[in-house]
Design a protein around this motif. Structure first.
Motif, short mmCIF file in Angstrom:
data_model
loop_
_atom_site.label_atom_id
_atom_site.label_comp_id
_atom_site.label_asym_id
_atom_site.label_seq_id
_atom_site.Cartn_x
_atom_site.Cartn_y
_atom_site.Cartn_z
N GLU A 44 7.08 -66.67 12.74
CA GLU A 44 8.25 -67.47 12.41
C GLU A 44 9.19 -67.73 13.59
OE1 GLU A 44 10.31 -65.91 8.93
OE2 GLU A 44 8.49 -64.80 8.39
N ALA A 45 9.21 -66.83 14.57
CA ALA A 45 10.17 -66.95 15.67
C ALA A 45 9.59 -66.34 16.94
CB ALA A 45 11.49 -66.26 15.29
N PRO A 46 8.58 -66.96 17.53
CA PRO A 46 7.91 -66.36 18.69
C PRO A 46 8.79 -66.27 19.93
CG PRO A 46 7.10 -68.59 18.31
CD PRO A 46 7.93 -68.22 17.11
N PHE A 52 19.30 -61.56 24.28
CA PHE A 52 18.10 -61.87 25.05
C PHE A 52 17.13 -62.67 24.19
CE2 PHE A 52 17.67 -57.66 23.14
CZ PHE A 52 16.44 -57.73 22.50
N TRP A 53 16.19 -63.33 24.87
CA TRP A 53 15.10 -64.03 24.20
C TRP A 53 13.92 -63.06 24.06
CZ3 TRP A 53 16.46 -68.44 22.07
CH2 TRP A 53 17.49 -69.20 22.64
N ALA A 54 13.46 -62.83 22.84
CA ALA A 54 12.37 -61.89 22.57
C ALA A 54 11.07 -62.66 22.38
CB ALA A 54 12.68 -61.06 21.33
N LEU A 55 10.06 -62.33 23.18
CA LEU A 55 8.75 -63.00 23.14
C LEU A 55 7.71 -62.07 22.52
CD1 LEU A 55 10.30 -64.81 25.12
CD2 LEU A 55 8.25 -64.88 26.56
N THR A 56 6.92 -62.59 21.59
CA THR A 56 5.96 -61.74 20.88
C THR A 56 4.54 -62.30 20.86
OG1 THR A 56 6.82 -62.79 18.86
CG2 THR A 56 7.59 -60.55 19.36
N PHE A 97 7.14 -57.45 14.34
CA PHE A 97 6.46 -58.23 15.37
C PHE A 97 5.60 -59.33 14.75
CE2 PHE A 97 6.41 -54.46 18.57
CZ PHE A 97 7.70 -54.78 18.98
N ALA A 98 4.93 -59.01 13.64
CA ALA A 98 4.09 -60.02 12.98
C ALA A 98 4.95 -61.17 12.46
CB ALA A 98 3.31 -59.38 11.83
N ARG A 99 6.10 -60.86 11.87
CA ARG A 99 7.02 -61.91 11.40
C ARG A 99 7.49 -62.77 12.56
NH1 ARG A 99 12.14 -59.87 8.77
NH2 ARG A 99 12.46 -62.12 8.47
N MET A 100 7.83 -62.12 13.66
CA MET A 100 8.34 -62.86 14.81
C MET A 100 7.27 -63.78 15.39
SD MET A 100 10.49 -59.74 16.56
CE MET A 100 11.03 -60.64 18.02
N PRO A 124 20.56 -74.55 21.98
CA PRO A 124 20.31 -74.30 20.55
C PRO A 124 18.97 -73.62 20.33
CG PRO A 124 21.08 -76.55 20.92
CD PRO A 124 20.78 -75.98 22.27
N PRO A 125 18.94 -72.53 19.55
CA PRO A 125 17.68 -71.86 19.27
C PRO A 125 16.72 -72.76 18.48
CG PRO A 125 19.53 -70.41 18.78
CD PRO A 125 20.09 -71.77 19.01
N THR A 126 15.48 -72.81 18.96
CA THR A 126 14.44 -73.56 18.25
C THR A 126 13.98 -72.80 17.02
OG1 THR A 126 13.71 -74.53 20.34
CG2 THR A 126 12.13 -74.59 18.51
N TYR A 127 14.01 -71.49 17.12
CA TYR A 127 13.51 -70.63 16.04
C TYR A 127 14.66 -69.79 15.49
CZ TYR A 127 9.13 -71.73 18.46
OH TYR A 127 8.08 -72.39 19.07
#
Length: 445
Positions: free
Chosen positions: A50-52, A65-69, A44-47, A18-21
């Motif tokens: 709110e969803a790193p 995929f999992w996107a890391l910011t 990118f700033a939003r991510m 389950p996605p945490t973000y």
């Protein structure tokens, strides 16, 4: 050594946990056309906020995929190759559909050092190192300095009377290829071939994008281009193979010899890996530096007070170069594949799922860089940027890129302090590298 079967894997479908973000609405990092306006800094700033670690679905049939910011997360994944593998899936977000791949280019892009894990990655990297040491680079710096002077000499009459020219055509695309050929040991008479090959590779990408967006009619002109493109690709690889095999028989003091005579587990590289090594060095030695040279001119025009600080105090330039690289972040992302179940920033990630690190987003993380969207040529920690990666896969040629940027802007600011971006810019539809294909410049306001 043949690892194509291992690298050409898309990853497992997901998300398996389950996605945490949340997956943020309106954020589509797979849409290459969005990148023609530059990197999506607002997204990118939003991510980051709110969803790193955000689950990002792919627009086609492949897995997401999992996107890391965030800076810390990107640094962690880069620094842990045992958990986050380059070899299990390669470095690209997606392999694309098999029927649309160029067989030779695809295989060469897979069979290369950047797609390997330890111990093979380290063995190949070690062979390249003598051509990136301080002693070697001192001599290279003098040659780069001379080429910058020659290019600016050629530009000066073209800029007369306030005329505008394309910096990419006249400077940014030429200097990195000169430097690459110097390191490789390419004979001067062969160097124009490299400009031709790059021209066809870039035009082919534009045509592929147009074809995907709206199928092109098979005109005689298009058919001729496809034939010319294939001929040039074959010529590029044939030249590389021929020269590399020559270096095995007649070694010289150049990087081409190091590639040709590199060994993995005691054996010389196969022709497939020679192709991959050739393609990697031609692209890696050109693309990122070219785009940072152009992007830096844009930044100095957008932040004129910072430009004046550099003109007043050229000793700031080495640190400013790191700041240019941080803000441009020419490589947009790198992919890894989870080699085991792992947790990143509170998010469980399954073995086999893709993890995509966004370097530009990390380089503008306010947790690491104060006022990250502001160019600051005196920024104390600009060198902490991770535009070249981090850990064992840190770009081996990063010092070469820094040398070119420093030499270029030392002379540009001294000779043409009034050279500015005109506002004319074209950015190719590419979500892997920030590809500036045109940048208008002129002297004066």
């Amino acid at each position: 050594m043949d690892l194509i079967s291992q690298t050409a894997v898309e990853g497992v479908a997901g998300p398996g946990t389950p996605p945490t973000y949340p997956t943020l609405s309106g954020v589509d990092l797979a849409d290459i056309f969005r990148f023609t306006q530059g990197q999506p800094w607002t997204d990118f700033a939003r991510m980051r906020q709110e969803a790193p670690v955000m689950w990002h679905p792919e627009p086609f049939d492949g897995p997401g995929f999992w996107a890391l910011t965030r800076y810390d997360d990107v640094q962690r994944v880069n620094g842990d190759p045992e958990t986050f593998s380059s070899q299990r899936g390669g470095i690209l977000m997606s392999m694309g559909s098999p029927e649309k791949r160029h067989a030779l280019l695809f295989r060469a892009s897979m069979d290369t050092m950047i797609n390997l894990d330890a111990p093979h990655h380290l063995q190949l990297r070690r062979e390249h190192m003598p051509y990136f040491t301080p002693a070697y680079l001192r001599g290279l710096t003098e040659r780069v300095r001379g080429e910058v002077t020659r290019l600016l000499d050629d530009m000066e009459p073209k800029l007369a009377g306030g005329a505008a020219i394309d910096m990419v055509e006249h400077f940014s695309s030429v200097l990195p290829l000169f430097t690459l050929c110097e390191i490789l040991g390419v004979p001067p008479e062969d160097r124009p071939k490299f400009l031709t090959w790059m021209h066809y590779l870039e035009r082919a990408q534009d045509l592929a994008v147009k074809q995907a967006n709206a199928p092109l009619q098979p005109t005689l002109e298009l058919m001729q281009f496809v034939m010319d493109f294939n001929n040039n690709v074959e010529e590029m690889f044939e030249y590389g193979r021929t020269m590399l095999h020559k270096r095995r028989q007649d070694p010289k003091e150049d990087l081409m010899t190091a590639i040709a005579r590199a060994q993995v587990d005691g054996a010389l590289l196969s022709d497939e890996y020679l192709d991959g090594s050739w393609l990697l060095i031609v692209f890696a030695g050109n693309d990122t530096t070219r785009n940072t040279l152009s992007g830096s001119m844009k930044l100095l025009t957008e932040f004129p007070e910072q430009k004046q600080r550099l003109i007043a105090d050229p000793s700031l330039l080495p640190g400013a170069v790191d700041e240019f690289i941080r803000m441009v972040s020419p490589v947009i992302y790198m992919r890894r594949t989870a080699a085991r179940d792992v947790e990143v920033n509170g998010q469980r990630i399954r073995e086999g799922e893709k993890v995509v690190m966004y370097y530009g987003a990390a380089n503008r993380d306010p947790a690491m860089f104060e006022n990250p969207d502001q160019l600051d040529v005196t920024r104390a920690n600009a060198g902490k940027h991770i535009a070249f990666g981090y850990g064992p896969h840190t770009c081996i040629g990063k010092r070469v890129a820094q040398i070119q940027l420093e030499e270029a802007y030392r002379q540009i600011l001294a000779r043409f302090p009034d050279l500015n971006w005109t506002g004319d810019i074209e950015i190719a539809p590419n979500n892997f590298v920030h590809a500036i294909s045109k940048l208008g410049v002129k002297r004066g306001g």
